[in-house]
Design an enzyme around this catalytic site. Sequence first.
Site, PDB file in Angstrom:
ATOM      1  N   GLY A 289     -50.260 -84.705   5.956  1.00  0.00           N
ATOM      2  CA  GLY A 289     -50.320 -83.609   5.000  1.00  0.00           C
ATOM      3  C   GLY A 289     -49.588 -83.862   3.701  1.00  0.00           C
ATOM      4  CG  ASP A 290     -46.497 -84.845   0.796  1.00  0.00           C
ATOM      5  OD1 ASP A 290     -46.654 -85.696  -0.097  1.00  0.00           O
ATOM      6  OD2 ASP A 290     -45.914 -83.767   0.602  1.00  0.00           O
ATOM      7  CG  ASP A 291     -46.979 -89.198  -1.227  1.00  0.00           C
ATOM      8  OD1 ASP A 291     -48.045 -89.183  -1.863  1.00  0.00           O
ATOM      9  OD2 ASP A 291     -45.889 -88.836  -1.710  1.00  0.00           O
TER      10      ASP A 291
END
Length: 499
Positions: A289-291
């Site tokens: 859900g991010d990098d």
Amino acid sequence: MVETSTPTPTPTPTWRFHGQRLDIKRWIPTFFSSHKTLFTVLWIAAFASVFVWQRNIVDGFSVFRWTAPARAMPRLRPVAFNLTDFGGVGDGVTLNTEAFERAVSAISKLMKKGGGQLNVPAGNWLTAPFNLTSHMTLFLTEGAVILGIDDEKYWPLMPPLPSYGKGREHPGPRYGSLIHGQHLKDVVITGHNGTINGQGQTWWKKYRKKLLNHTRGPLVQIMWSSDIVISNITLRDSPFWTLHPYDCKNVTVRNVTILAPISEAPNTDGIDPDSCEDMVIEDCYISVGDDGIAIKSGWDQYGVAYGRPSTNILIRNLVVRSMVSAGVSIGSEMSGGVSNVTVENLYVWNSRRAVRIKTSPGRGGYVRHITYRNLTFYNVRVGIVIKTDYNEHPDEGFDPKAFPVLEDITYTSIHGEGVRVPVRIQGSEEIPVRNVTFRDMSVGITYKKKHIFQCAFVQGRVIGTVFPAPCENLDLYDEQEHLIKRSDSQNATDIDYDF
């Protein structure tokens, strides 16, 4: 020692199709001669891999009903223990923190004998956070799941990281990680693709509702340590960053699957090397859900004062998805410096961005000697990003005139399909981007508009032919690296966020 045997060679298969004999050995090279066909096969293979990796995720349902016999756990240390030897119960309900702690304590007494191995058998092993010790192997067999308890009262508070000055989300202390270690040497976390599950859903909901008073903890965090190997496991649903090696040397991450929902799982970065030296990340699948990966080295004045760069990092052979952020990022916390990074053989699919460098005034530090090679993007909004106005600071004590240096960045063999903006390099007058090189680039675009290779305050060169056409900021060279045209528009600005 693990016994091995030499398999009997398998003959090349032949099929019959409408009465004709089909020789697979002759057919495959012809099939793969088409670039579009090869790209489609790669996409299907990636999708199938995702399907297989996640086949046991939804309601315990498995498409593949045949189950292979359980593999024996190899002994990788002179002494091996089973978690059940210390009272562990893998029913998903019993809290096993004391069992883990007793096991680690026993292994800590074996350092002079080469350390010990803790085997975690199949089962669901609920636990609060626990620490590792040096000369230890944590082995998760197939079907083993370490479950992090989702009640924050069981999670210890720790001082802020010295290169951050405060918790990343709140001032003051931060929650520790589920699996933690400090000042360690020779630590291995591996297995037959067992799982470490942070059960982050409760954490994410409380974070969104602003019910937490401290920064969430990572899933696995190893600090001030060396000779670390993490391989052949699955890490999933971390409360915060998933794998966070901090100020470590000689770290290898190999054959690791990292999973979190692609939305509404805030800050679940896959791997965040932070002030690390001599690190390899290879053969991994990351969908979070991010990098997917974010290389860091401290935040503003605290990172500058700590002064430990991330350097000599090799990232290769990865499949990554990030609908929220980027496949592989550098920054934005990079105040101790980032250098000598190679990213190669990377496939980024269904993502907001593919590769990104992000920083801002106040960071200080540098990003230099970065090589991107053999990257493939599929259905990505922005392919290559350099952003210099990522203005997020720990407090008011940062120096707004601490400008980072961005230089010596190379992109070679960049390909893809379904990309909206292949390149967006946004330097500024205070933070120009220097000595950028593009070579062998062909990216299929979804919007045939003018502003798709976007630049501002960029100096560099294009060698040979690239598609789409490069911005006017860059010098043009032929394939033999002979200058064709020198740019006189390095400070030109052509950044368009409207699409």
